[in-house]
Write an enzyme that holds these catalytic residues in place. Structure first.
Site, mmCIF file in Angstrom:
data_model
loop_
_atom_site.group_PDB
_atom_site.id
_atom_site.type_symbol
_atom_site.label_atom_id
_atom_site.label_comp_id
_atom_site.label_asym_id
_atom_site.label_seq_id
_atom_site.Cartn_x
_atom_site.Cartn_y
_atom_site.Cartn_z
ATOM 1 N NE ARG A 1 -0.001 2.399 -5.919
ATOM 2 C CZ ARG A 1 -1.152 2.423 -6.609
ATOM 3 N NH1 ARG A 1 -1.196 3.019 -7.775
ATOM 4 N NH2 ARG A 1 -2.236 1.869 -6.116
ATOM 5 N N GLY B 1 0.774 -1.240 0.000
ATOM 6 C CA GLY B 1 0.000 0.000 0.000
ATOM 7 C C GLY B 1 0.799 1.280 0.000
ATOM 8 C CB CYS C 1 -16.098 4.104 -29.306
ATOM 9 S SG CYS C 1 -15.242 3.710 -30.819
ATOM 10 C CD GLU C 2 -16.393 3.199 -22.762
ATOM 11 O OE1 GLU C 2 -16.663 3.856 -21.739
ATOM 12 O OE2 GLU C 2 -16.396 1.976 -22.809
HETATM 13 N N1 LLP Z 1 -1.618 -6.998 -0.705
HETATM 14 C C1 LLP Z 1 -2.917 -7.101 -0.976
HETATM 15 C C2 LLP Z 1 -3.718 -8.052 -0.217
HETATM 16 C C3 LLP Z 1 -3.510 -6.294 -1.969
HETATM 17 O O1 LLP Z 1 -4.808 -6.399 -2.216
HETATM 18 C C4 LLP Z 1 -2.701 -5.369 -2.679
HETATM 19 C C5 LLP Z 1 -3.297 -4.516 -3.712
HETATM 20 C C6 LLP Z 1 -1.323 -5.323 -2.375
HETATM 21 C C7 LLP Z 1 -0.813 -6.137 -1.375
HETATM 22 C C8 LLP Z 1 -0.382 -4.388 -3.076
HETATM 23 O O2 LLP Z 1 -0.738 -3.065 -2.913
HETATM 24 P P1 LLP Z 1 0.259 -1.905 -3.374
HETATM 25 O O3 LLP Z 1 1.519 -2.011 -2.575
HETATM 26 O O4 LLP Z 1 0.553 -2.120 -4.814
HETATM 27 O O5 LLP Z 1 -0.470 -0.664 -3.124
HETATM 28 N N2 LLP Z 1 -5.539 -1.034 -9.309
HETATM 29 C C9 LLP Z 1 -5.296 -0.060 -8.286
HETATM 30 C C10 LLP Z 1 -4.618 -0.670 -7.065
HETATM 31 C C11 LLP Z 1 -5.351 -1.838 -6.493
HETATM 32 C C12 LLP Z 1 -4.623 -2.494 -5.354
HETATM 33 C C13 LLP Z 1 -5.187 -3.811 -5.046
HETATM 34 N N3 LLP Z 1 -4.533 -4.508 -3.986
HETATM 35 C C14 LLP Z 1 -4.507 1.095 -8.888
HETATM 36 O O6 LLP Z 1 -4.231 1.087 -10.074
HETATM 37 O O7 LLP Z 1 -4.199 2.039 -8.170
#
Ligand code: LLP
Length: 418
Positions: A273, A236, A342-343
């Protein structure tokens, strides 16, 4: 920091000019920097060195097998959420004991495959899922490690769609239910209830919601004398897309480490991320420019099917020209950079100041290494772009662009329709 920067007016990845890559590889393509990927992984590893955590890269953020292999080779574990991600993890050759498996809807087949694989933990999100794991483990005559995902009910400041630690979301279980589960361990003889897990959301810029969540969990464990040996504090961590000022790995560790140091728990982190986001960009070409009475549009060869974040979350991705010709200046006219889909929601950036662009110019969409290719689709029957990785001054195609034939793979026309 990342390895995409201008040298002599040319955007380079590490030391290679994008212009030169684009001579050999047709746009659009995702471009990853191996060095950035590993640097970011190491930053976190170093910041938390004193407790030697297991860092499981979140595969959903970037699941290309070369990306996974690069991280695995450098010691990372993997955080997976599906049978498909397990398949990729296997190909990347990860040590099963460095794999954790989360997700609210694991199917029996996926559970069985994961048990056979012998991974470190299931992160379990419901009682029914725990029962299913118990049933399958018992049939396979195995004992499996489980961490219960707690929903700590904290409010991280981020986009609503990616805030997972609030009570009203589908993720994890409330403290009371978790307590009940730990009190009824006997019901799960093939399960080692060895850990707890949290993941409160994504693109979180400050440590305080993490601190709140961790404190809540530690107090809970203490209060009910729940004895476990693993605490997965999730992923996160936010990154810089434009003017954000997120915590650094060091700053994050400084706040989090004092909370965990004396707990004797083995800590797992599962960032996606933070490691992959700024390790990748998406390279595109201007197809047309167009002026209407209200706006100027730059129409490029990527769309919401290639990078959905702007459309889905109104996410901001910096867009830069790949070559800045001598004397070119940024016009005072704002433009919308849009795709061919097309959006009206098909845009990469709105009201951007860019140099005057013409058909054929190359642009780079920055910060596209996480949730870029992995969220892409074939909408409008558009083949997905190639993925390319720069490693030590050379570039490698790590996924070919799709073809029209790929688009119809698996489809068939029933005889009655012929
Ligand atoms: N662990 C779990 C259980 C998760 O659900 C996620 C992300 C992570 C770790 C990794 O999170 P990160 O470190 O990448 O923030 N599609 C969205 C982000 C969705 C995140 C889903 N879960 C975007 O493009 O911002």
């Amino acid at each position: 920091m990342h390895e995409f920067s201008f040298k002599d007016n040319e955007l380079c990845c590490e030391d290679i000019r994008l212009k030169d890559i684009a001579k050999e590889i047709e746009t659009p393509f995702y471009l990853y920097s191996y060095k950035t990927l590993i640097d970011h992984y190491r930053k976190l590893k170093t910041a938390f060195r004193s407790i030697n955590p297991l860092i499981c890269f979140s595969v959903k953020s970037n699941s290309n097998i070369a990306v996974l292999k690069a991280l695995v080779k450098n010691g990372a574990g993997l955080d997976i959420v599906s049978g498909g991600e397990l398949y990729r993890a296997r190909i990347a050759g990860v040590d099963p004991k460095k794999v954790v498996y989360a997700g609210a809807g694991k199917k029996s087949r996926e559970i069985e495959d994961a048990i056979r694989f012998g991974m470190l933990f299931f992160n379990v999100e419901s009682e029914e899922e725990l029962e299913e794991i118990q049933k399958i483990a018992s049939l396979l005559k195995k004992k499996v490690n489980v961490a219960i995902r707690i929903n700590p009910d904290v409010m991280p400041k981020t986009h609503d769609y990616i805030a997972t630690g609030k009570g009203e979301t589908k993720f994890g279980l409330d403290f009371e239910t978790v307590h009940k589960i730990f009190n009824s361990k006997w019901r799960y003889p093939n399960v080692n209830l060895r850990g707890v897990h949290i993941h409160i959301g994504s693109q979180i810029l400050s440590a305080s919601p993490f601190e709140n969540a961790i404190k809540k969990v530690l107090e809970f464990l203490k209060r009910y004398k729940i004895s476990i040996d693993y605490f997965n504090i999730g992923g996160g961590l936010g990154i810089i897309y434009s003017i954000e000022n997120p915590q650094t790995a060091k700053g994050f560790a400084k706040k989090i480490l004092p909370l965990l140091k004396h707990s004797k728990l083995k800590i797992i982190l599962e960032p996606g991320r933070f490691i992959s986001g700024n390790s990748g960009i998406l390279v595109t070409k201007v197809v047309y420019t167009k002026r209407t009475p209200r706006k100027k549009f730059i129409i490029v060869d990527i769309g919401m099917n290639d990078l959905i974040r702007p459309s889905l979350y109104e996410a901001y991705h910096k867009i830069v020209p790949v070559s800045v010709s001598e004397g070119s200046s940024y016009t005072s006219e704002k433009v919308d950079v849009v795709g061919p889909i097309c959006e009206s929601g098909d845009f990469l950036g709105k009201d951007r100041l860019l140099p005057a662009l013409v058909k054929g110019d190359l642009l780079a969409v920055m910060g596209a290494g996480a949730y870029g290719f992995t969220m892409s689709s074939n909408y409008n029957s558009r083949p997905r772009p190639a993925e390319v990785m720069v490693i030590n001054k050379r570039f490698y195609v790590v996924r070919k662009s799709e073809t029209y034939r790929d688009l119809v793979r698996g489809e068939s026309i029933p005889k009655v329709l012929r």
